[in-house]
Design an enzyme around this catalytic site. Structure first.
Site, PDB file in Angstrom:
ATOM      1  N   SER A 126      37.816  34.290  33.397  1.00  0.00           N
ATOM      2  CA  SER A 126      38.851  35.610  33.461  1.00  0.00           C
ATOM      3  C   SER A 126      40.240  35.101  32.334  1.00  0.00           C
ATOM      4  O   SER A 126      40.339  33.958  32.531  1.00  0.00           O
ATOM      5  CB  SER A 126      39.316  35.630  34.937  1.00  0.00           C
ATOM      6  N   TYR A 150      42.027  32.163  43.324  1.00  0.00           N
ATOM      7  CA  TYR A 150      41.242  32.647  42.718  1.00  0.00           C
ATOM      8  C   TYR A 150      41.072  32.078  41.102  1.00  0.00           C
ATOM      9  O   TYR A 150      40.012  31.659  40.756  1.00  0.00           O
ATOM     10  CB  TYR A 150      41.361  34.202  42.478  1.00  0.00           C
ATOM     11  N   LYS A 154      38.400  29.651  39.055  1.00  0.00           N
ATOM     12  CA  LYS A 154      37.886  29.903  37.446  1.00  0.00           C
ATOM     13  C   LYS A 154      38.167  28.714  36.778  1.00  0.00           C
ATOM     14  O   LYS A 154      37.191  28.326  36.010  1.00  0.00           O
ATOM     15  CB  LYS A 154      38.332  30.924  37.030  1.00  0.00           C
TER      16      LYS A 154
HETATM   17  P1  NAD Z   1      31.879  42.503  41.984  1.00  0.00           P
HETATM   18  O1  NAD Z   1      32.517  41.875  43.231  1.00  0.00           O
HETATM   19  O2  NAD Z   1      31.610  43.842  41.905  1.00  0.00           O
HETATM   20  O3  NAD Z   1      30.592  41.555  41.887  1.00  0.00           O
HETATM   21  C1  NAD Z   1      30.540  40.329  42.246  1.00  0.00           C
HETATM   22  C2  NAD Z   1      28.874  40.244  42.864  1.00  0.00           C
HETATM   23  O4  NAD Z   1      28.820  38.838  43.136  1.00  0.00           O
HETATM   24  C3  NAD Z   1      29.079  41.202  44.111  1.00  0.00           C
HETATM   25  O5  NAD Z   1      27.765  42.098  44.209  1.00  0.00           O
HETATM   26  C4  NAD Z   1      28.838  40.160  45.429  1.00  0.00           C
HETATM   27  O6  NAD Z   1      28.252  40.804  46.478  1.00  0.00           O
HETATM   28  C5  NAD Z   1      28.163  38.999  44.554  1.00  0.00           C
HETATM   29  N1  NAD Z   1      28.355  37.510  45.269  1.00  0.00           N
HETATM   30  C6  NAD Z   1      29.711  37.156  45.723  1.00  0.00           C
HETATM   31  N2  NAD Z   1      29.435  35.861  46.113  1.00  0.00           N
HETATM   32  C7  NAD Z   1      28.101  35.829  45.972  1.00  0.00           C
HETATM   33  C8  NAD Z   1      27.437  34.537  46.481  1.00  0.00           C
HETATM   34  N3  NAD Z   1      27.985  33.496  47.123  1.00  0.00           N
HETATM   35  N4  NAD Z   1      25.839  34.655  46.378  1.00  0.00           N
HETATM   36  C9  NAD Z   1      25.430  35.673  45.813  1.00  0.00           C
HETATM   37  N5  NAD Z   1      26.107  36.701  45.256  1.00  0.00           N
HETATM   38  C10 NAD Z   1      27.535  36.763  45.735  1.00  0.00           C
HETATM   39  O7  NAD Z   1      32.859  41.666  40.790  1.00  0.00           O
HETATM   40  P2  NAD Z   1      33.031  42.196  39.434  1.00  0.00           P
HETATM   41  O8  NAD Z   1      34.084  42.918  38.860  1.00  0.00           O
HETATM   42  O9  NAD Z   1      31.658  42.570  38.835  1.00  0.00           O
HETATM   43  O10 NAD Z   1      33.197  40.452  38.786  1.00  0.00           O
HETATM   44  C11 NAD Z   1      31.853  39.777  38.285  1.00  0.00           C
HETATM   45  C12 NAD Z   1      32.649  38.594  37.842  1.00  0.00           C
HETATM   46  O11 NAD Z   1      33.455  38.593  36.828  1.00  0.00           O
HETATM   47  C13 NAD Z   1      33.187  37.633  39.155  1.00  0.00           C
HETATM   48  O12 NAD Z   1      33.041  36.350  38.995  1.00  0.00           O
HETATM   49  C14 NAD Z   1      34.683  37.863  38.689  1.00  0.00           C
HETATM   50  O13 NAD Z   1      35.415  36.946  39.283  1.00  0.00           O
HETATM   51  C15 NAD Z   1      34.641  37.998  37.161  1.00  0.00           C
HETATM   52  N6  NAD Z   1      35.878  38.642  36.555  1.00  0.00           N
HETATM   53  C16 NAD Z   1      35.999  39.917  37.093  1.00  0.00           C
HETATM   54  C17 NAD Z   1      37.255  40.885  36.725  1.00  0.00           C
HETATM   55  C18 NAD Z   1      37.518  42.142  37.196  1.00  0.00           C
HETATM   56  O14 NAD Z   1      38.688  42.405  36.817  1.00  0.00           O
HETATM   57  N7  NAD Z   1      36.544  42.924  37.546  1.00  0.00           N
HETATM   58  C19 NAD Z   1      38.000  40.017  35.774  1.00  0.00           C
HETATM   59  C20 NAD Z   1      37.763  38.780  35.186  1.00  0.00           C
HETATM   60  C21 NAD Z   1      36.550  37.968  35.682  1.00  0.00           C
HETATM   61  N1  UFG Z   2      49.414  47.864  38.957  1.00  0.00           N
HETATM   62  C1  UFG Z   2      50.281  48.886  39.602  1.00  0.00           C
HETATM   63  N2  UFG Z   2      49.893  49.473  40.712  1.00  0.00           N
HETATM   64  C2  UFG Z   2      48.652  49.236  41.408  1.00  0.00           C
HETATM   65  C3  UFG Z   2      47.981  48.067  40.672  1.00  0.00           C
HETATM   66  C4  UFG Z   2      48.268  47.371  39.543  1.00  0.00           C
HETATM   67  O1  UFG Z   2      51.195  49.210  39.180  1.00  0.00           O
HETATM   68  O2  UFG Z   2      48.531  49.607  42.354  1.00  0.00           O
HETATM   69  C5  UFG Z   2      49.782  46.862  37.683  1.00  0.00           C
HETATM   70  C6  UFG Z   2      50.062  45.601  37.746  1.00  0.00           C
HETATM   71  O3  UFG Z   2      51.320  45.307  38.232  1.00  0.00           O
HETATM   72  C7  UFG Z   2      49.567  45.032  36.283  1.00  0.00           C
HETATM   73  C8  UFG Z   2      48.338  46.290  36.053  1.00  0.00           C
HETATM   74  O4  UFG Z   2      48.982  47.446  36.671  1.00  0.00           O
HETATM   75  O5  UFG Z   2      50.774  45.428  35.569  1.00  0.00           O
HETATM   76  C9  UFG Z   2      47.154  45.579  36.105  1.00  0.00           C
HETATM   77  O6  UFG Z   2      46.781  45.242  37.277  1.00  0.00           O
HETATM   78  P1  UFG Z   2      45.498  45.058  37.876  1.00  0.00           P
HETATM   79  O7  UFG Z   2      45.593  44.649  39.289  1.00  0.00           O
HETATM   80  O8  UFG Z   2      44.455  46.198  37.479  1.00  0.00           O
HETATM   81  O9  UFG Z   2      44.922  43.886  36.872  1.00  0.00           O
HETATM   82  P2  UFG Z   2      45.570  42.329  36.845  1.00  0.00           P
HETATM   83  O10 UFG Z   2      45.906  42.151  35.262  1.00  0.00           O
HETATM   84  O11 UFG Z   2      46.493  41.820  37.763  1.00  0.00           O
HETATM   85  O12 UFG Z   2      44.350  41.271  37.195  1.00  0.00           O
HETATM   86  C10 UFG Z   2      42.955  41.479  36.844  1.00  0.00           C
HETATM   87  C11 UFG Z   2      42.127  41.265  37.622  1.00  0.00           C
HETATM   88  C12 UFG Z   2      42.091  39.536  37.616  1.00  0.00           C
HETATM   89  C13 UFG Z   2      41.890  39.135  36.490  1.00  0.00           C
HETATM   90  C14 UFG Z   2      42.912  39.571  35.333  1.00  0.00           C
HETATM   91  C15 UFG Z   2      42.576  39.072  34.060  1.00  0.00           C
HETATM   92  O13 UFG Z   2      42.344  41.778  38.951  1.00  0.00           O
HETATM   93  O14 UFG Z   2      41.115  38.975  38.574  1.00  0.00           O
HETATM   94  O15 UFG Z   2      42.732  41.115  35.428  1.00  0.00           O
HETATM   95  O16 UFG Z   2      41.356  39.364  33.737  1.00  0.00           O
HETATM   96  F1  UFG Z   2      42.151  37.712  36.471  1.00  0.00           F
END
Ligand code: NAD
Ligand code: UFG
Length: 337
Positions: A126, A150, A154
């Site tokens: 991330s 979190y 990572k």
């Molecule tokens: P998500 O929660 O939709 O998907 C994660 C999946 O992993 C879920 O289906 C959950 O049931 C499964 N899971 C969790 N723990 C598990 C375990 N111990 N064993 C088996 N399955 C398990 O999340 P996502 O948005 O699809 O994110 C996927 C990956 O990308 C995550 O590792 C997350 O940290 C990373 N990531 C997401 C974002 C974002 O903003 N969505 C940003 C950066 C990184």
């Molecule tokens: N924001 C609002 N109102 C809300 C939610 C978010 O104003 O209700 C703002 C936040 O302050 C930020 C922007 O919208 O300025 C984006 O916020 P998000 O929560 O959508 O995303 P972040 O950038 O905080 O974080 C996301 C994921 C993290 C990941 C990161 C970088 O949640 O897990 O992107 O990949 F690490």
């Protein structure tokens, strides 16, 4: 013969979209998911989109015996490791659960991979590992840091994977640092379905648009950005999914461990995204300005050139497509799956 990819967390938001791209690119997919934050319904819908069955195993990456069984029964070539918990706020409340699930889970998975001789891994990292960047855009060589459990999970995983590679150079690892994944499959059949009140901006806006929430709360109007609201690099989940296919192709002819930014390189503010969503849904969406959210940075966007050069990957979909696809998913599935 086509390659078989074990997709941990493959029923989640990014995982389901990636399974579709993998199948469309000719890979065989096997999903391992404990459904802690998803359900088999998302995979059923991905099956109807691709016209292929998506085999899945319900189970946990912390279950070593199950992993041994999976590697014994299936000729896995590469693991794409999405499984993890991802809520920043929850990680502050429940750090042990996050370290256990994300860090220990990855250790158990890598141990099983090592026993099975499967040493090709794509890991979901991330942009959070960059902490508060000193300048923009953010390159992969920027210093890393974490300010919550979190993010630390990572960073720990990236570091333990680097140690693993140093000890055994047969490992081949792509660390994909996602910026802000949003949007949905253009069919409207699958998309982001957060449990409870969304933490992230786009699903929150989508729920305001569909009438599930009264208004958006904008966290902070006094950042040093053009309109005072936070700036992020939003990336369409279909582009992100395509980046995983390119990472698999990269792993085929490269050895080593390398981190790649997956972002567009463009920054958009909270109000930019709100306006773009208003256009997509054809309604005006109410918002209220509030205090900054603790831990948020002012601006964060990628330098995506390394992925362009080495993975031959670029994000192609713009903010209009992100909002249009997110709205199609949300309006056709107002309560999610
Ligand atoms: P998500 O929660 O939709 O998907 C994660 C999946 O992993 C879920 O289906 C959950 O049931 C499964 N899971 C969790 N723990 C598990 C375990 N111990 N064993 C088996 N399955 C398990 O999340 P996502 O948005 O699809 O994110 C996927 C990956 O990308 C995550 O590792 C997350 O940290 C990373 N990531 C997401 C974002 C974002 O903003 N969505 C940003 C950066 C990184
Ligand atoms: N924001 C609002 N109102 C809300 C939610 C978010 O104003 O209700 C703002 C936040 O302050 C930020 C922007 O919208 O300025 C984006 O916020 P998000 O929560 O959508 O995303 P972040 O950038 O905080 O974080 C996301 C994921 C993290 C990941 C990161 C970088 O949640 O897990 O992107 O990949 F690490």
């Amino acid at each position: 013969m086509s390659k078989t990819i074990l997709v941990t967390g493959g029923a989640g938001f990014i995982g389901t979209h990636t399974c579709i791209k993998l199948i469309e690119s000719g890979f065989d997919v096997l999903v391992l998911d404990n459904f802690s934050n998803s359900s088999p319904e998302s995979l059923k819908r991905a099956e109807s989109i691709t016209g292929h069955s998506i085999p899945f195993i319900e189970g946990d990456i912390n279950d070593a015996a199950l992993l041994d069984e999976i590697f014994a029964q299936h000729a896995i070539d590469v693991v794409i490791h999405f499984a993890g918990l991802k809520s920043v706020g929850e990680s502050v409340q429940q750090p042990l659960r996050y370290y256990h699930n994300n860090v220990s889970g990855t250790l158990v998975l890598c141990d099983a991979m090592q026993r099975a001789g499967v040493k090709n891994l794509v890991f979901s990292s991330s942009a959070t590992v960059y902490g508060d960047p000193a300048s923009l855009p953010i390159g992969e060589d920027f210093p890393t840091s974490a300010i919550n459990p979190y993010g630390r999970s990572k960073l720990m995983i990236e570091e333990l994977l680097a140690d693993l590679y140093r000890a055994d150079p047969e490992w081949n690892i792509a660390l994909l640092r996602y910026f802000n994944p949003v949007g949905a499959h253009p069919s409207g059949l699958i998309g982001e379905d957060p449990a409870g009140i969304p933490n992230n901006l786009m699903p929150y806006i989508a729920q305001v648009a569909v009438g599930r929430r009264a208004h958006l709360t904008v966290f902070g109007g006094d950042y040093p950005t053009p309109d005072g609201t936070g700036v992020r690099d939003y990336i369409h989940v279909m582009d992100l999914a395509a980046g995983h296919v390119q990472a698999l192709l990269w792993l085929e002819h490269r050895r080593g461990i390398k981190a790649f930014n997956l972002g567009t390189g463009q920054g958009y503010s909270v109000l930019d995204m709100l306006k773009a969503f208003e256009q997509a849904c054809g309604k005006s969406l109410p918002y209220q300005l509030a205090e900054r959210r603790p831990g948020d940075v002012a601006s964060c966007y990628a330098d995506p050139q390394l992925a362009a050069k080495e993975l031959n990957w670029r994000a192609e979909l713009d903010v209009q497509a992100m909002c249009a696809d997110a709205w199609r998913w949300q309006s056709e599935n107002p309560d999610g799956y």
